[in-house]
Design a protein around this motif. Structure first.
Motif, PDB file in Angstrom:
ATOM      1  N   GLY A 231       0.793  -1.231   0.000  1.00  0.00           N
ATOM      2  CA  GLY A 231       0.000   0.000   0.000  1.00  0.00           C
ATOM      3  C   GLY A 231       0.819   1.271   0.000  1.00  0.00           C
ATOM      4  N   GLU A 232       2.119   1.193   0.269  1.00  0.00           N
ATOM      5  CA  GLU A 232       2.944   2.408   0.195  1.00  0.00           C
ATOM      6  C   GLU A 232       3.178   2.742  -1.283  1.00  0.00           C
ATOM      7  OE1 GLU A 232       6.391   2.491   2.709  1.00  0.00           O
ATOM      8  OE2 GLU A 232       5.311   1.575   4.387  1.00  0.00           O
ATOM      9  N   PRO A 233       3.409   4.031  -1.574  1.00  0.00           N
ATOM     10  CA  PRO A 233       3.459   4.459  -2.986  1.00  0.00           C
ATOM     11  C   PRO A 233       4.438   3.660  -3.851  1.00  0.00           C
ATOM     12  CG  PRO A 233       3.374   6.360  -1.537  1.00  0.00           C
ATOM     13  CD  PRO A 233       3.505   5.164  -0.646  1.00  0.00           C
ATOM     14  N   MET A 234       5.655   3.387  -3.351  1.00  0.00           N
ATOM     15  CA  MET A 234       6.614   2.671  -4.206  1.00  0.00           C
ATOM     16  C   MET A 234       6.132   1.242  -4.490  1.00  0.00           C
ATOM     17  SD  MET A 234      10.752   2.281  -4.088  1.00  0.00           S
ATOM     18  CE  MET A 234      10.877   1.480  -2.511  1.00  0.00           C
ATOM     19  N   ALA A 235       5.514   0.618  -3.485  1.00  0.00           N
ATOM     20  CA  ALA A 235       4.988  -0.731  -3.707  1.00  0.00           C
ATOM     21  C   ALA A 235       3.877  -0.692  -4.752  1.00  0.00           C
ATOM     22  CB  ALA A 235       4.481  -1.330  -2.390  1.00  0.00           C
ATOM     23  N   ASP A 236       3.009   0.304  -4.664  1.00  0.00           N
ATOM     24  CA  ASP A 236       1.926   0.421  -5.661  1.00  0.00           C
ATOM     25  C   ASP A 236       2.497   0.609  -7.067  1.00  0.00           C
ATOM     26  OD1 ASP A 236       0.223   0.164  -3.570  1.00  0.00           O
ATOM     27  OD2 ASP A 236      -0.759   2.122  -3.806  1.00  0.00           O
ATOM     28  N   ASP A 237       3.462   1.526  -7.194  1.00  0.00           N
ATOM     29  CA  ASP A 237       4.090   1.742  -8.505  1.00  0.00           C
ATOM     30  C   ASP A 237       4.679   0.439  -9.033  1.00  0.00           C
ATOM     31  OD1 ASP A 237       3.505   4.424  -8.478  1.00  0.00           O
ATOM     32  OD2 ASP A 237       5.492   5.053  -7.762  1.00  0.00           O
ATOM     33  N   PHE A 238       5.348  -0.283  -8.130  1.00  0.00           N
ATOM     34  CA  PHE A 238       6.014  -1.533  -8.501  1.00  0.00           C
ATOM     35  C   PHE A 238       5.009  -2.559  -9.016  1.00  0.00           C
ATOM     36  CE2 PHE A 238       7.207  -5.847  -7.253  1.00  0.00           C
ATOM     37  CZ  PHE A 238       8.472  -5.980  -7.801  1.00  0.00           C
ATOM     38  N   TYR A 239       3.952  -2.815  -8.254  1.00  0.00           N
ATOM     39  CA  TYR A 239       3.025  -3.875  -8.650  1.00  0.00           C
ATOM     40  C   TYR A 239       2.251  -3.499  -9.919  1.00  0.00           C
ATOM     41  CZ  TYR A 239       4.461  -6.757  -4.857  1.00  0.00           C
ATOM     42  OH  TYR A 239       5.236  -7.545  -4.046  1.00  0.00           O
ATOM     43  N   ARG A 240       1.952  -2.209 -10.101  1.00  0.00           N
ATOM     44  CA  ARG A 240       1.318  -1.784 -11.363  1.00  0.00           C
ATOM     45  C   ARG A 240       2.249  -2.063 -12.547  1.00  0.00           C
ATOM     46  NH1 ARG A 240      -0.549   2.966  -8.381  1.00  0.00           N
ATOM     47  NH2 ARG A 240      -2.809   2.757  -8.039  1.00  0.00           N
ATOM     48  N   ALA A 241       3.532  -1.741 -12.368  1.00  0.00           N
ATOM     49  CA  ALA A 241       4.480  -1.913 -13.478  1.00  0.00           C
ATOM     50  C   ALA A 241       4.740  -3.393 -13.762  1.00  0.00           C
ATOM     51  CB  ALA A 241       5.798  -1.198 -13.148  1.00  0.00           C
ATOM     52  N   VAL A 242       4.851  -4.188 -12.695  1.00  0.00           N
ATOM     53  CA  VAL A 242       5.059  -5.628 -12.898  1.00  0.00           C
ATOM     54  C   VAL A 242       3.858  -6.218 -13.633  1.00  0.00           C
ATOM     55  CG1 VAL A 242       5.158  -7.858 -11.717  1.00  0.00           C
ATOM     56  CG2 VAL A 242       6.690  -6.009 -11.011  1.00  0.00           C
ATOM     57  N   ASP A 243       2.665  -5.743 -13.294  1.00  0.00           N
ATOM     58  CA  ASP A 243       1.477  -6.293 -13.956  1.00  0.00           C
ATOM     59  C   ASP A 243       1.497  -5.999 -15.456  1.00  0.00           C
ATOM     60  OD1 ASP A 243      -1.136  -7.682 -13.507  1.00  0.00           O
ATOM     61  OD2 ASP A 243      -1.883  -5.878 -14.487  1.00  0.00           O
ATOM     62  N   ILE A 244       1.991  -4.835 -15.828  1.00  0.00           N
ATOM     63  CA  ILE A 244       2.099  -4.514 -17.265  1.00  0.00           C
ATOM     64  C   ILE A 244       3.069  -5.498 -17.928  1.00  0.00           C
ATOM     65  CG2 ILE A 244       2.927  -2.767 -18.900  1.00  0.00           C
ATOM     66  CD1 ILE A 244       1.836  -0.648 -16.850  1.00  0.00           C
ATOM     67  N   SER A 245       4.174  -5.792 -17.254  1.00  0.00           N
ATOM     68  CA  SER A 245       5.140  -6.753 -17.807  1.00  0.00           C
ATOM     69  C   SER A 245       4.551  -8.164 -17.863  1.00  0.00           C
ATOM     70  CB  SER A 245       6.418  -6.753 -16.955  1.00  0.00           C
ATOM     71  OG  SER A 245       7.044  -5.483 -17.036  1.00  0.00           O
ATOM     72  N   ILE A 246       3.771  -8.520 -16.845  1.00  0.00           N
ATOM     73  CA  ILE A 246       3.086  -9.821 -16.857  1.00  0.00           C
ATOM     74  C   ILE A 246       2.125  -9.886 -18.042  1.00  0.00           C
ATOM     75  CG2 ILE A 246       1.272 -11.135 -15.658  1.00  0.00           C
ATOM     76  CD1 ILE A 246       2.727 -10.541 -13.019  1.00  0.00           C
ATOM     77  N   GLY A 247       1.391  -8.806 -18.285  1.00  0.00           N
ATOM     78  CA  GLY A 247       0.475  -8.748 -19.422  1.00  0.00           C
ATOM     79  C   GLY A 247       1.210  -8.953 -20.742  1.00  0.00           C
ATOM     80  N   ARG A 248       2.383  -8.337 -20.874  1.00  0.00           N
ATOM     81  CA  ARG A 248       3.183  -8.502 -22.093  1.00  0.00           C
ATOM     82  C   ARG A 248       3.594  -9.970 -22.266  1.00  0.00           C
ATOM     83  NH1 ARG A 248       6.770  -3.894 -20.476  1.00  0.00           N
ATOM     84  NH2 ARG A 248       5.708  -2.065 -21.305  1.00  0.00           N
ATOM     85  N   ALA A 249       3.990 -10.605 -21.167  1.00  0.00           N
ATOM     86  CA  ALA A 249       4.422 -12.008 -21.239  1.00  0.00           C
ATOM     87  C   ALA A 249       3.257 -12.904 -21.672  1.00  0.00           C
ATOM     88  CB  ALA A 249       4.972 -12.461 -19.886  1.00  0.00           C
ATOM     89  N   LEU A 250       2.078 -12.633 -21.123  1.00  0.00           N
ATOM     90  CA  LEU A 250       0.898 -13.430 -21.503  1.00  0.00           C
ATOM     91  C   LEU A 250       0.551 -13.188 -22.970  1.00  0.00           C
ATOM     92  CD1 LEU A 250      -1.244 -12.930 -18.260  1.00  0.00           C
ATOM     93  CD2 LEU A 250      -0.087 -15.034 -18.981  1.00  0.00           C
ATOM     94  N   ASP A 251       0.597 -11.920 -23.392  1.00  0.00           N
ATOM     95  CA  ASP A 251       0.299 -11.598 -24.790  1.00  0.00           C
ATOM     96  C   ASP A 251       1.301 -12.264 -25.729  1.00  0.00           C
ATOM     97  OD1 ASP A 251      -1.831 -10.082 -24.031  1.00  0.00           O
ATOM     98  OD2 ASP A 251      -0.808  -8.148 -24.230  1.00  0.00           O
ATOM     99  N   ALA A 252       2.533 -12.436 -25.245  1.00  0.00           N
ATOM    100  CA  ALA A 252       3.565 -13.070 -26.074  1.00  0.00           C
ATOM    101  C   ALA A 252       3.404 -14.589 -26.114  1.00  0.00           C
ATOM    102  CB  ALA A 252       4.956 -12.704 -25.551  1.00  0.00           C
ATOM    103  N   GLY A 253       2.406 -15.115 -25.403  1.00  0.00           N
ATOM    104  CA  GLY A 253       2.110 -16.535 -25.504  1.00  0.00           C
ATOM    105  C   GLY A 253       2.694 -17.399 -24.409  1.00  0.00           C
ATOM    106  N   PHE A 254       3.256 -16.765 -23.388  1.00  0.00           N
ATOM    107  CA  PHE A 254       3.825 -17.552 -22.286  1.00  0.00           C
ATOM    108  C   PHE A 254       2.745 -18.026 -21.323  1.00  0.00           C
ATOM    109  CE2 PHE A 254       7.633 -15.322 -23.622  1.00  0.00           C
ATOM    110  CZ  PHE A 254       8.618 -16.283 -23.443  1.00  0.00           C
ATOM    111  N   VAL A 255       2.926 -19.243 -20.819  1.00  0.00           N
ATOM    112  CA  VAL A 255       2.227 -19.656 -19.602  1.00  0.00           C
ATOM    113  C   VAL A 255       3.104 -19.189 -18.454  1.00  0.00           C
ATOM    114  CG1 VAL A 255       1.380 -21.571 -18.206  1.00  0.00           C
ATOM    115  CG2 VAL A 255       1.210 -21.662 -20.707  1.00  0.00           C
ATOM    116  N   LEU A 256       2.515 -18.465 -17.536  1.00  0.00           N
ATOM    117  CA  LEU A 256       3.313 -17.795 -16.521  1.00  0.00           C
ATOM    118  C   LEU A 256       3.120 -18.445 -15.147  1.00  0.00           C
ATOM    119  CD1 LEU A 256       3.803 -14.054 -16.533  1.00  0.00           C
ATOM    120  CD2 LEU A 256       3.088 -15.097 -14.391  1.00  0.00           C
TER     121      LEU A 256
END
Lengths: 414, 414
Positions: A218-243
């Motif tokens: 819930g602290e700002p840096m953690a929020d920024d981090f998890y939002r950004a990781v989720d974007i990278s996770i989305g890219r991995a899924l779009d690229a066809g990976f099982v994650l």
């Protein structure tokens, strides 16, 4: 690596690593070691919808459950248990740091420490393309064992692909600094971007826990981090990976009410009580002192003179915040550790306490904010996440560990 | 017992107990809890050909391997982990003996202590015939939960079959005394003889470790015992059973060089050090004092005043022969124990040491010969034997426990 015992398994679609068999994946898989992702971060991020891509994968049949980490709950033992699929007792890696027979201390970064093959090395030998990408360079060498292509985001600016292309050119972006929360999402992006260059179908990305050491859920840096990781996770899924994602350990606040680290310095306590020749080793020790000042909730104590064992045990057991002291054998048995790679005594601190060597040996001024750390039993429960549906009954009756991540990704998909 | 989650498994051939699924057996199975069978006894008996029937089964494709027992390595926790298939943390049975909230001590014999179903109760509910036979009557009640027919060899002379036939009449022989080495083979014979009366296809026989407490491998009584058990095993195989055997715990000598028990009395040590209101509980305690005088290698300590926890921990940790002291939570985590059924402190003695309450509380004169006992980490490695061939890869990569015995017998046969 293969013995005759497993020759019947040597079909092209199956390989064996350390007595566990794995199926070659139909779709490429990306296993993420989510450094320091206490379940509280994941629960908070899902509840406040910081990770919509992950949430969608779970809604579509993915799995989010909990498993247990290797004790000590430090980075190297848990990365290695995940990539070997076996306990520290079998793979030989019990800490980030290790005391040698002559009393020296070394980082556990050299592959010669490994007593087991990695799943990636075994897959490569079976003709399956693999790739490992780490945030911190300290882990890269261990993962590169057996000829596995391995890169680190930390040193990406010094690394090149086999055809000579600089990694950061392939990435199209500079690598962030080791103390930048963007380093972990960059690590996932590196894995996804570089995988096709190696025809890699079994890909590993190991993140860094600088954010988790510094910021609570819930602290700002953690929020920024998890939002950004989720974007990278989305890219991995779009690229066809099982994650698949497993944490190496959780993370908890370890501060006294005044905000100072809640720390017991064992060498100081032992010396004051007249125990001589005691050497506390903090197996969390690594080059990244801003994270944690080498303070974690588990330590080894080596003794020059074993006749002082009972006295040393008693002195340590008297300290507030200590919840357990075990001799070498007992600890090796209790926590599946290699007895020759740990101390004469193994000391466990409680949920809110960390252990140091001596007040003089730790630079607390380097700490970034209030201490958050890990290493003991209270950071053992970790998230295990699979983006795609598992076959029915895949988790039934299993005592899940983070070392089962590759079994879930390679053997248990629906 | 069954939730909707598992409704897809409710075919007639499969049943679920405590989140593990089991297949109804093609041939009847007999699972034996071989009380106190340290692997040394089995190795010795096979090497000196005391057990030709077992040896033949192994030569014909059977399996003899090692697994790990539930800590504390006592009889009730390990019988219950075997018949439930899950750890003490899940099934609730952490000792033979238990300290109640009001400071009383009770034997853990009542089924109300169970927090899990037994495999036998689940099988019965699925319409599969079952039977449990124990050597010692103390276990019978726990195993009879859920309407499972259960008998004990100890009290066979007081028991009748549902049609009114006295058990010893059905057996055609009187039951031996509790301190007679013939009681365990009689227990196996009871299981085999009575099984057809109940159409039982999943049969459990739990032996007694009086012999192992009294005689080391190779001593005359041990030799007599293993020869007689082998004859009973041969009868079971001839009767068409697939036989599985797991020990509840190993067994080791615990005597000082002068032959006296190598014991640390914790209440005495704590009182001498000024700790008040400490209550050591020996979870080995049972009615059969000739075996071990209630001395084992693990004990709980309960404290009236938790502010004395650190002091108590320190006093105990100073004692020679103690290899570990853990707080309640740490022990529960380390050994999969129910935190509310253990002590404030959990004390582990080394391989050659046992723990007592106070010199006054244990009647050492009752001991039969030199003390041999169990309870700690050094009796955790136990034999797991299956008489028939397992399917290829059945043991691959498994961290085997004695609680996997029914999985091997019901799910893993070739």
């Amino acid at each position: 690596m293969f013995t005759n015992l497993y020759s019947h398994l040597l079909m092209s679609s199956t390989f064996v690593a350390n007595d566990r068999s794995y199926q070659a994946p139909d779709k490429p898989i990306l296993a993420i070691c989510a450094d320091g992702w206490d379940p509280e971060y994941v629960d908070d991020a899902l509840e406040r919808v910081l990770m919509p891509c992950l949430a969608q994968a779970l809604a579509d049949g993915g799995t989010y459950t909990l498993g247990r980490a290797q004790v000590p709950t430090f980075t190297n033992p848990n990365n290695v248990t995940i990539v070997t699929g076996v306990s520290a007792a079998q793979n030989g890696i019990a800490g980030n740091h290790y005391r040698t027979a002559d009393g020296g201390e070394v980082q556990v970064t050299d592959p010669s420490f490994l007593r087991a093959t990695t799943i990636h090395a075994a897959a490569l030998e079976a003709g399956i393309g693999v790739l490992c990408v780490t945030a911190k360079d300290k882990l890269r060498q261990l993962l590169a064992t057996g000829g596995v292509p391995a890169f680190s985001a930390e040193k990406a600016h010094e690394q090149q692909l086999p055809d000579g292309t600089p990694v950061i050119e392939a990435m199209g972006a500079e690598n962030p600094d080791i103390y930048d929360w963007r380093l972990s999402p960059y690590t996932i992006d590196m894995a996804v971007t570089l995988a096709p260059r190696f025809d890699a179908r079994i890909v590993y990305a190991s993140l860094t826990d600088f954010v988790q050491h510094s910021a609570a859920p819930g602290e700002p840096m953690a929020d920024d981090f998890y939002r950004a990781v989720d974007i990278s996770i989305g890219r991995a899924l779009d690229a066809g990976f099982v994650l698949g994602l497993a944490a190496d350990h959780g993370m908890r606040p370890k501060a006294a009410p005044d905000g100072s680290p809640n720390v017991r310095f064992l060498d100081d306590a032992l010396e004051a009580a007249g125990v001589t020749g005691a050497h506390t080793l903090c197996p969390i020790t690594d080059p990244y002192v801003v994270h944690h000042a080498a303070l974690g909730s588990l330590a080894w104590v080596h003794l020059d003179d074993l006749s002082q064992l009972g006295h040393a045990r008693s002195v340590i057991a008297a300290l507030p915040g200590i919840e357990g002291v075990l001799d070498r054998f007992a600890a090796a048995d209790a926590f599946e550790l290699p007895a020759d790679r740990i101390g004469d005594l193994i000391v466990l601190a409680d949920a809110g306490t960390v252990i140091g060597k001596s007040a003089a040996a730790h630079d607390l001024s380097a700490l970034h904010g209030t201490l958050r750390s890990h290493g003991g039993l209270h950071e053992r429960s970790v998230p295990l996440i699979i983006s795609h549906r598992l076959r029915e009954g895949a988790l039934l009756g299993r005592d899940l560990r983070n070392r089962d991540l590759h079994d879930l990704l390679l053997n248990q998909l629906a």
